[in-house]
Design an enzyme around this catalytic site. Structure first.
Site, short mmCIF file in Angstrom:
data_model
loop_
_atom_site.label_atom_id
_atom_site.label_comp_id
_atom_site.label_asym_id
_atom_site.label_seq_id
_atom_site.Cartn_x
_atom_site.Cartn_y
_atom_site.Cartn_z
N ASP A 17 0.84 -1.20 0.00
CA ASP A 17 0.00 0.00 0.00
C ASP A 17 0.87 1.26 0.00
OD1 ASP A 17 -2.47 1.36 0.25
OD2 ASP A 17 -2.01 1.74 2.34
N THR A 50 -3.22 4.80 -4.20
CA THR A 50 -2.28 5.67 -3.48
C THR A 50 -0.89 5.64 -4.13
OG1 THR A 50 -2.00 3.83 -1.95
CG2 THR A 50 -3.37 5.63 -1.22
N THR A 51 -0.54 4.49 -4.73
CA THR A 51 0.76 4.41 -5.42
C THR A 51 0.66 5.12 -6.76
OG1 THR A 51 0.82 2.19 -4.47
CG2 THR A 51 2.62 2.77 -5.93
N ASP A 352 -8.69 -1.18 1.57
CA ASP A 352 -8.68 -0.69 0.19
C ASP A 352 -9.90 -1.19 -0.58
OD1 ASP A 352 -6.39 0.64 0.64
OD2 ASP A 352 -5.15 -0.38 -0.83
#
Length: 484
Positions: A17, A50-51, A352
């Site tokens: 994450d 998020t990445t 997520d």
């Protein structure tokens, strides 16, 4: 690939994450801190991607560097990026497929896409439907677009495997029943009270010591204590209450051995040390009111359930409350795993997946995954750049090129040849196949919608707008001044 993070305190975290990785890193450079904040804001806005958002921001910054060295002013680049981001959101919205909340299959597909890149990807067939059911059970018909993930409680318990993870319609406490005095461990037709006071002898208000000189006085004190506790328990029993959830106390012991003994005689099941922050969730679930004083203990403040029981799980015990009458819109997920690292990562992955379903509830559109929307954006923005005049055209073309970093990185992570794959993708999209994307499992390019690799529209639009905003902010800065 996953990262293993070793903190200064010796804690080890294995995660995929982006927000977690960046959170744990000690970043000193001020502009780099902005990228960490960027990943946090994507986590709160969409929960997934998020990445992606940091990768896009990095690629945009790289393109801006070449534009700046070509002599284009930062303000011109910034304005062009803003226009390109708005256009990109329009293109994505045009590509999106509407989805209904009743279409459970589509929701499960998008949740399992989110889980596919995680450590627990092999359990996506179990966790994806679980995430969908959890979110749908807490959606309030009065406010159909809002989902509060605090209504879904995740309880972690060591032992078993991730396969043993389950959704519980009720409450789960990761603690055992206080049966020091042989009290009940299973109660049917339970009347449950959540109390915030202590069932123990009162203390003096100020720090002082009482000197007892003879036994008669000592007996009197003990007798008074007994009568005080008995009086409290009689009041509790009078309402028909047979399960007590006692909030953790910092002033003195919430229960003493004596009070536990009397509670056991009264056949009342006791769960002590309930955390203060859990009280709101418990009262919402049980549809009852917390009781702050023994004088306010009345039957109408109790919650009702069919069964409260203690069950063994792995090497510990848990307390389950099921069959709650007039249950609030909450649900509990019991996460299991063979070690703490797996459980923690399963919880992050599940979070997520829950966020992905939440995105679909608030904005009910799906788009293809696998790098397909990014390549399509790159193609359409590239065509639009040719129509624009002056410097804007250059800047928009750079924005379009920067978006190709997503399929490139995806191909690289899957062990494929990124240049060949991205070139082939461009070719397929130029022929009009807008849903052509990288199929990681087969190692080739296929129609990604048919392969059920889908993601919510909100994740992609949020990533592009947030990344652009962050890059524009960095672009406008021309100097760093350190003040000692």
């Amino acid at each position: 690939m996953d990262k293993m993070i070793s903190t200064a305190s010796g804690e080890v975290i294995i995660t995929n994450d982006g927000a977690t990785i960046l959170n744990k890193m000690e970043v000193l450079q001020p502009a780099a801190k902005m990228l960490v904040e960027l990943s946090k804001s994507q986590d709160s806005a969409a929960g997934d991607g998020t990445t992606t958002v940091v990768v896009i921001a990095g690629a945009l910054l790289k393109q801006c560097l070449s534009l700046l060295s070509a002599g284009i002013h930062p303000t011109v680049i910034s304005d062009s990026l803003h226009k390109a981001a708005i256009k990109a959101v329009d293109v994505l919205t045009a590509m999106a497929v509407p989805v209904e909340l009743s279409d459970r299959e589509s929701l499960i597909k998008s949740a399992s896409t989110s889980l596919n890149s995680k450590v627990v990807s092999q359990y996506s067939t179990l966790l994806a439907p679980l995430a969908v059911d959890a979110v749908l059970s807490v959606v309030d018909p009065a406010k159909p677009d809002l989902v509060d993930l605090r209504d879904i409680k995740i309880v972690k318990k060591l032992g078993g495997t991730v396969d043993d993870t389950e959704l519980v319609k009720g409450l789960v406490f990761d603690k055992k029943v206080s049966h020091a005095a042989g009290g009940p461990t299973r109660v049917e037709n339970a009347k449950i009270a959540v109390i915030q006071f202590q069932i123990s002898p009162p203390k003096t208000d100020i720090e002082q010591s009482i000197v007892v000189s003879d036994y008669t006085q000592m007996d009197r004190i003990l007798k008074e204590e007994r009568n005080y506790i008995l009086g409290m328990i009689k009041k509790i029993k009078a309402t028909g209450c047979n399960v007590l959830l006692i909030q953790k106390s910092i002033l003195r012991d919430a229960v003493t051995d004596l009070s536990l003994h009397y509670l056991a005689k009264a056949k009342i099941l006791v769960v002590k040390d309930v955390e203060r922050e859990d009280i709101e969730f418990i009262t919402q679930t049980l549809n009852c009111l917390p009781i702050a004083n023994i004088e306010h203990f009345r039957a109408e403040k109790l919650g009702y359930a069919d069964l409260v029981e203690e069950s063994s799980l792995g090497d510990g015990k848990i307390v389950k409350i099921t069959g709650i009458k007039d249950m609030g819109r909450t649900t509990t997920v019991l996460v299991r795993g063979s070690n703490q690292l797996v459980i923690d990562e399963a919880e992050r992955s599940l979070h997520d997946a829950l966020c992905v379903v939440r995105c679909l509830v608030s904005k009910r559109f799906l788009i293809a995954g696998g790098g397909a929307p990014e390549i399509e954006l790159s193609r359409q923005l590239g065509a639009w750049a040719k129509v624009l005049h002056g410097m804007e055209g250059y800047c928009v073309r750079s924005f379009a090129e920067a978006l190709e970093v997503i399929p490139y990185t995806l191909a690289e992570n899957a062990g494929l040849n990124p240049i060949a794959i991205v070139t082939e993708l461009r070719n397929r999209h130029a022929q009009g196949e807008i849903n052509a994307g990288i199929n990681v499992r087969k190692g080739q390019i296929t129609n990604i919608l048919e392969e059920n690799v889908v993601q919510p529209l909100l994740v992609s639009t949020s990533a592009i707008t947030l990344a652009t905003e962050c890059v524009r902010m960095i672009l406008k800065i021309d100097d760093i001044v350190t003040v000692r």
